[in-house]
Design an enzyme around this catalytic site. Structure first.
Site, PDB file in Angstrom:
ATOM      1  N   SER A  75      32.593  85.490  57.339  1.00 35.31           N
ATOM      2  CA  SER A  75      33.618  85.653  57.805  1.00 35.31           C
ATOM      3  C   SER A  75      33.906  84.783  59.078  1.00 35.31           C
ATOM      4  O   SER A  75      34.232  83.556  58.735  1.00 35.31           O
ATOM      5  CB  SER A  75      33.728  87.087  58.691  1.00 35.31           C
ATOM      6  OG  SER A  75      34.681  87.573  59.015  1.00 35.31           O
ATOM      7  N   ASP A 112      40.063  92.186  50.322  1.00 38.39           N
ATOM      8  CA  ASP A 112      39.995  91.394  51.800  1.00 38.39           C
ATOM      9  C   ASP A 112      41.250  90.547  51.880  1.00 38.39           C
ATOM     10  O   ASP A 112      41.798  89.832  51.204  1.00 38.39           O
ATOM     11  CB  ASP A 112      38.721  90.588  51.365  1.00 38.39           C
ATOM     12  CG  ASP A 112      38.366  90.054  52.888  1.00 38.39           C
ATOM     13  OD1 ASP A 112      39.092  90.181  53.722  1.00 38.39           O
ATOM     14  OD2 ASP A 112      37.256  89.403  52.804  1.00 38.39           O
ATOM     15  N   HIS A 130      35.503  93.265  52.271  1.00 47.89           N
ATOM     16  CA  HIS A 130      35.342  92.125  53.414  1.00 47.89           C
ATOM     17  C   HIS A 130      33.833  93.113  54.085  1.00 47.89           C
ATOM     18  O   HIS A 130      33.837  94.223  53.999  1.00 47.89           O
ATOM     19  CB  HIS A 130      36.014  92.030  54.764  1.00 47.89           C
ATOM     20  CG  HIS A 130      35.889  91.088  55.416  1.00 47.89           C
ATOM     21  ND1 HIS A 130      36.128  89.744  55.179  1.00 47.89           N
ATOM     22  CD2 HIS A 130      35.258  91.135  56.784  1.00 47.89           C
ATOM     23  CE1 HIS A 130      35.713  89.199  56.238  1.00 47.89           C
ATOM     24  NE2 HIS A 130      35.323  89.906  57.242  1.00 47.89           N
TER      25      HIS A 130
END
Length: 383
Positions: free
Chosen positions: A206, A301, A331
């Site tokens: 991320s 996501d 995610h």
């Protein structure tokens, strides 16, 4: 009272019947999976998260957001519900260390899958420098402990998981400067860590995926040793929040478009920050000369198109890149291998790709970074 109710009050007046009715009505809870696309395992994990009662980040202060339950908590909660062990995967060596950073000492955690530095005579393992996620605002190396353990064990590597300064207390580029300094330190100290300085990868999830590629760009610009591979797990790779995946999964959980905007607002000052090539990677960075890159994306996501755009830009820059999209998961799925089979598949995939790079990497001595470690601004891509 919800944010919608507060806005309505400003428009309608504090004593109107509409406002009083809004205060008296409890807003309906959104479903654990607003998209309806999660597979059964992911649905169970999202339901576990919902049972912990997390609040939308965009309505919280940073301090409140840091106390919210996340998918790691939901994984432990689900394991308890299933009467399964909650102990993490055993790694032969796990050790906390302190390393120097441009803004002061940084905490880091070293994982070694087989090699114990105090025991001579063993061949050094590859080195992975790992950056956790959390939007540059929340989460820690503890939150992402599972991912670091998996990388160490499955890739047969020494993993250095790095803590870094966070916004809003430390605005951009504080986390990026810390990440670069930590990477240079790890390479310089690889031998002491029981690792091979000639076989190095940078991995991040991320926001940590963004730090990973930004660190490689800074190494290229500053003449520091380059890694042999990058592994970017659902990375933040640009600053366009109007992509198709941002639109389709605007209300997804655990990451929504409003949450991303909140993270960006907490860490950056907007404006020119958002065009810096370390944040707007696919839009502004010169990606030529980067090493072999592995990208993992979740289907559900907002950041899915960041991975797709980055893949395209890397290919155009002549970089060897492989991207894999995992359907039916969201995610943050990567670290939930205890309850998600696709998380384990993704970990095995990334580790296998890294192993292949390490096996085929020659081991000439790497040059030391020129001068002292300092923040480096990567070049923008030429139009």
């Amino acid at each position: 009272m919800s944010a919608l109710s507060r806005r309505s009050a400003l428009l309608l007046g504090l004593s109107t019947p509409a406002f009083l009715a809004a205060c008296a009505t409890t807003p309906p809870m959104s479903p654990p999976d607003p998209t309806g696309m999660a597979d059964p395992e992911m649905r169970a994990l999202l339901a576990s998260l919902a049972s912990l009662g997390p609040k939308p980040l965009e309505g919280l202060t940073p301090a409140e957001a840091r106390r919210q339950p996340g998918l790691a908590d939901a994984t432990l909660n689900l394991l308890r519900q299933q009467n399964k062990p909650t102990t993490p995967r055993a790694v032969p060596l796990v050790k906390d260390v302190t390393i120097p950073g441009p803004g002061g000492p940084l905490q880091a955690r070293v994982y070694s899958s087989a090699h114990i530095p105090e025991m001579p005579g063993q061949a050094p393992l590859p080195l992975i420098v790992y950056f956790h996620g959390g939007g540059w605002v929340i989460s820690t190396i503890d939150t992402y402990d599972t991912s670091a353990r998996a990388l160490s064990l499955d890739a047969g590597a020494v993993v250095v998981s790095v803590e870094y300064r966070k916004g809003p207390e430390n605005k951009f580029p504080a986390a990026h400067d810390d990440a670069y300094a930590a990477y240079v330190w790890a390479v310089q100290n690889a031998t002491t860590l029981g690792a091979d300085p000639n076989r190095v990868a940078i991995v991040g999830e991320s926001a940590g995926g963004n730090l990973a590629i930004a660190t490689a760009l800074s190494a290229k610009a500053g003449g520091a040793p380059m890694p042999q591979a990058l592994a970017l797990v659902y990375p933040v790779a640009g600053t366009d929040t109007a992509t198709p995946s941002y639109t389709q999964f605007a209300n997804a959980k655990p990451l929504s478009r409003p949450a991303v905007l909140w993270f960006v607002g907490q860490y950056t000052n907007g404006g020119s920050d958002l065009q810096d090539p370390r944040l707007n990677v696919y839009g502004a960075a010169d990606l030529r000369g980067l090493p072999r890159t592995i990208i993992v994306n979740a289907e559900i996501d907002p950041l899915a198109d960041d991975g797709a755009r980055l893949e395209q830009k890397l290919q155009q820059a002549g970089v060897s890149v492989t991207r894999r999209v995992y359907p039916g998961v969201t995610h943050e799925f990567f670290g939930a291998d205890a309850v998600l089979s696709k998380a384990k598949d993704a970990q095995t995939f990334v580790a296998g790709e890294l192993r292949a790079v390490f096996v085929n990497t020659p081991t000439p001595p790497l040059p030391a970074p020129r001068g002292r470690v300092r923040p480096v601004h990567p070049r923008r891509a030429t139009p």
